[in-house]
Motif scaffolding. Structure first.
Motif, PDB file in Angstrom:
ATOM      1  N   VAL A 228      33.717  38.096  33.560  1.00 15.78           N
ATOM      2  CA  VAL A 228      34.590  38.982  34.697  1.00 15.78           C
ATOM      3  C   VAL A 228      35.861  38.595  35.117  1.00 15.78           C
ATOM      4  O   VAL A 228      36.621  39.194  35.916  1.00 15.78           O
ATOM      5  CB  VAL A 228      33.617  38.980  36.080  1.00 15.78           C
ATOM      6  CG1 VAL A 228      32.286  39.837  35.640  1.00 15.78           C
ATOM      7  CG2 VAL A 228      33.306  37.589  36.712  1.00 15.78           C
ATOM      8  N   PHE A 229      36.369  37.479  34.486  1.00 17.35           N
ATOM      9  CA  PHE A 229      37.532  36.669  34.860  1.00 17.35           C
ATOM     10  C   PHE A 229      38.328  35.738  33.568  1.00 17.35           C
ATOM     11  O   PHE A 229      37.359  35.026  33.497  1.00 17.35           O
ATOM     12  CB  PHE A 229      37.685  36.084  36.318  1.00 17.35           C
ATOM     13  CG  PHE A 229      38.854  35.354  36.945  1.00 17.35           C
ATOM     14  CD1 PHE A 229      39.966  36.388  37.100  1.00 17.35           C
ATOM     15  CD2 PHE A 229      39.047  34.150  36.898  1.00 17.35           C
ATOM     16  CE1 PHE A 229      41.060  35.878  37.879  1.00 17.35           C
ATOM     17  CE2 PHE A 229      40.470  33.375  37.348  1.00 17.35           C
ATOM     18  CZ  PHE A 229      41.263  34.441  37.679  1.00 17.35           C
TER      19      PHE A 229
ATOM     20  N   GLU B  40      41.655  33.685  33.189  1.00 22.88           N
ATOM     21  CA  GLU B  40      43.149  33.060  33.471  1.00 22.88           C
ATOM     22  C   GLU B  40      43.966  32.429  32.655  1.00 22.88           C
ATOM     23  O   GLU B  40      43.228  31.560  32.120  1.00 22.88           O
ATOM     24  CB  GLU B  40      42.741  32.014  34.657  1.00 22.88           C
ATOM     25  CG  GLU B  40      44.078  31.551  35.537  1.00 22.88           C
ATOM     26  CD  GLU B  40      43.668  30.774  36.786  1.00 22.88           C
ATOM     27  OE1 GLU B  40      43.519  31.312  37.825  1.00 22.88           O
ATOM     28  OE2 GLU B  40      43.500  29.614  36.505  1.00 22.88           O
TER      29      GLU B  40
ATOM     30  N   VAL C 227      41.008  29.310  31.848  1.00 21.98           N
ATOM     31  CA  VAL C 227      39.671  29.213  32.536  1.00 21.98           C
ATOM     32  C   VAL C 227      38.968  30.879  32.308  1.00 21.98           C
ATOM     33  O   VAL C 227      39.652  31.838  32.146  1.00 21.98           O
ATOM     34  CB  VAL C 227      39.638  29.428  33.913  1.00 21.98           C
ATOM     35  CG1 VAL C 227      38.299  29.654  34.847  1.00 21.98           C
ATOM     36  CG2 VAL C 227      40.465  27.993  34.638  1.00 21.98           C
TER      37      VAL C 227
ATOM     38  N   GLU D  68      35.690  33.005  33.334  1.00 24.88           N
ATOM     39  CA  GLU D  68      34.388  33.222  34.423  1.00 24.88           C
ATOM     40  C   GLU D  68      33.400  34.234  34.235  1.00 24.88           C
ATOM     41  O   GLU D  68      33.933  35.246  33.770  1.00 24.88           O
ATOM     42  CB  GLU D  68      34.998  33.105  35.737  1.00 24.88           C
ATOM     43  CG  GLU D  68      35.736  32.093  36.350  1.00 24.88           C
ATOM     44  CD  GLU D  68      35.806  31.717  37.883  1.00 24.88           C
ATOM     45  OE1 GLU D  68      34.612  31.951  38.378  1.00 24.88           O
ATOM     46  OE2 GLU D  68      36.663  31.226  38.225  1.00 24.88           O
TER      47      GLU D  68
ATOM     48  N   VAL E 133      42.984  39.610  29.844  1.00 30.59           N
ATOM     49  CA  VAL E 133      42.893  39.277  31.406  1.00 30.59           C
ATOM     50  C   VAL E 133      42.557  40.544  32.242  1.00 30.59           C
ATOM     51  O   VAL E 133      41.532  40.666  33.017  1.00 30.59           O
ATOM     52  CB  VAL E 133      44.346  38.832  32.014  1.00 30.59           C
ATOM     53  CG1 VAL E 133      44.513  38.891  33.457  1.00 30.59           C
ATOM     54  CG2 VAL E 133      44.658  37.610  31.429  1.00 30.59           C
ATOM     55  N   ASP E 134      42.931  41.845  31.626  1.00 27.45           N
ATOM     56  CA  ASP E 134      42.600  42.988  32.098  1.00 27.45           C
ATOM     57  C   ASP E 134      41.349  43.553  31.946  1.00 27.45           C
ATOM     58  O   ASP E 134      40.707  44.508  32.804  1.00 27.45           O
ATOM     59  CB  ASP E 134      43.722  44.132  31.611  1.00 27.45           C
ATOM     60  CG  ASP E 134      45.207  43.840  32.247  1.00 27.45           C
ATOM     61  OD1 ASP E 134      45.427  43.004  33.294  1.00 27.45           O
ATOM     62  OD2 ASP E 134      46.038  44.417  31.609  1.00 27.45           O
TER      63      ASP E 134
END
Lengths: 128, 363
Positions: free
Chosen positions: A41-42, A44, A60, A62, A86-87
């Motif tokens: 979901v994330f 970085e 990172v 997540e 990222v998107d």
């Protein structure tokens, strides 16, 4: 059973590395890693131009259940990051080898050859 | 050696990813945790929660025993089958466990306690029954002869699916309002849950659990792992023992004041400490405004001092990261605060500690 393409090299910390014709390498996380993390979901990613030593935390990822560091598989300088990952972090779950994370110019291209081959990485993934 | 529920082989046959959950080998997901989450909000999912421990109380002193044992007041239980959520406190006012108490008759109650705390809970209850010289027998029903499995079937279509598979329980269970239970022979059907959706928690003889599980699966109920259970309960604003509260945390600081019946003359373990200490923190929700994921133990920086996230994750319903947090008194709903995530201060908004229920966002 996770997918471990034989044309890639791998770090024991679950990153894959592809050598490009222009002297850079493309890096992502393995299918085994995305499967272990679950729904991402994330993401970085590092700054373009930043230098990282091998095995340093560089990104990172997540999932719903946990955060995981991504490590620089070799020493080098970041040349490009994949904003699409990222998107849409779920794209890494869908295909961990298409959804790359970043590209680097290695300090020493020979470092890539010292990484694990597919068979050696499969053994690492099976033991995890 | 990890403990296994009676459904362990069924989980493996479904390709579950298994994890060590407090000493139990449990499914965290069967595929996409987010899809399992949505199945419960929109349709129907099922969870094996047989690691949780049913405890039967039998004896003339069940009521006086429970009246002293827990912070909520069993005097609220006047109708057979009614359930009560309660915290069992130590003398210092810390939470030994949170549990559900089902009132069956004045000489028979059933409790359900958490998996990881069951042994200490039983020891505590046995010691208090002896100390208070109560006529109450306390019997765990999770392990050994006569043991029960628990399958939670949750979601807007849960009741219909349960009746399809277990038609013999329909008559007794269709009229159950939320937080009640009915017994049908060896089946105990409770309209309780940990997701914020309608549904049943079914306790049944362990030997029958796999057949019922497989029948529910065949009826289209989605098997869901503990991962989805955690995001569902987080969205519903329900506390998780060991994360949102433990033996060092007062229920008043964990958002559980609504379960603590302080006002009347009734005494209970921990009441004196709660009276002296009062409420020292607020238990509220957070929604992350920046990109990232809130997690337990992250520091929350507010104008009134620092607080701490107790549970955080990504909300599949809101498509944003949410958290439950213990914050200083003075912080108000709607305030903007900052959360320290890997050294960066990210913006978050303070909310009521409930985010989604009955299929919809409530924030």
């Amino acid at each position: 059973m996770s997918n471990v393409p034989s044309n890639l090299k791998y770090a024991a910390s679950h990153e894959w590395v592809l050598k490009n014709a222009d002297g850079t390498v493309t890096v992502g996380i393995s299918d085994h890693a995305q499967e272990a993390l679950g729904d991402l979901v994330f993401v970085e990613l590092p700054e373009v131009g930043a230098h990282y030593d091998a095995e340093k935390e560089i990104a990172v990822v997540e999932s719903v259940k946990a955060a995981a560091d991504v490590y620089a598989p070799i020493a080098g300088t970041v040349t490009e990051v994949n904003q699409a990952a990222v998107d849409a972090p779920e794209s890494v779950n869908a295909d961990a080898y298409a959804a790359w994370l970043f590209k680097m110019t290695p300090d020493n291209i020979a470092d890539v050859d010292a990484l694990l081959d597919a068979a050696a990485y499969q053994a690492v993934a099976d033991a995890a | 050696m990890l403990k296994q529920t009676v459904l362990n082989a069924a989980h493996r046959a479904l390709g579950a990813r298994m994890v060590d959950f407090g000493g139990w080998d449990m499914p965290v997901n069967y595929g996409s945790q987010i899809e399992e989450h949505h199945a419960v909000r929109k349709d129907c999912g099922m969870f094996d929660v047989s690691h949780m421990c049913p405890v039967d109380l039998v004896g003339a002193d069940c009521r006086p025993f429970l009246s002293r044992l827990v912070a909520n007041d069993v005097a609220k239980l006047t109708v057979s089958g009614k359930a009560l959520y309660a915290a069992m406190l130590n003398e210092a006012g810390g939470v030994i466990d949170d549990l559900i108490i089902y009132f069956l008759t004045d000489t028979r109650f059933r409790l359900v306690v958490n998996a990881g705390t069951a042994d200490k809970d039983l020891a505590w209850m046995q010691a208090k029954a002896a100390e208070w010289k109560m006529d109450v027998s306390i019997t765990q029903r999770r392990d050994g002869a006569g043991n029960l499995a628990i399958i939670a079937v949750q979601g807007p279509n849960a009741r219909a699916k349960v009746w399809q598979v277990l038609p013999q329980v329909k008559a007794a269970s269709e009229g159950l309002k939320p937080f009640f239970a009915a017994e049908v022979d060896q089946y105990f059907i409770a309209s309780t849950g940990y997701t914020g959706e309608d549904g049943y928690e079914i306790m049944l003889p362990a030997g029958e659990a796999e057949a019922v599980w497989n029948a529910l699966k065949a009826a289209g109920v989605a098997p869901c792992g503990l991962g989805a259970r955690d995001t569902l309960r987080l969205e519903a604003g329900m506390n998780l023992y060991g994360q949102d509260m433990d033996e060092t945390v007062s229920p008043l600081d964990a958002g559980l004041a609504w379960t603590v019946a302080m006002k009347d003359a009734r005494d209970f373990v921990g009441k004196a400490a709660l009276t002296v200490n009062g409420q020292q923190k607020q238990f509220l929700g957070l929604i992350l405004l920046d990109k990232g994921v809130l997690r337990g133990h992250q520091k929350v920086v507010t104008a009134h001092g620092d607080g701490e996230i107790t549970s955080g994750s990504f909300s599949p319903t809101l498509q944003q990261s949410i958290a439950l947090a213990r914050l200083p008194l003075g912080v108000a709903i709607g305030d903007q605060v900052e959360v320290d995530i890997r050294g960066k201060l990210l913006k978050a908004r303070v909310t009521k500690p409930v985010f989604a229920r009955n299929g919809k966002a409530v924030i």
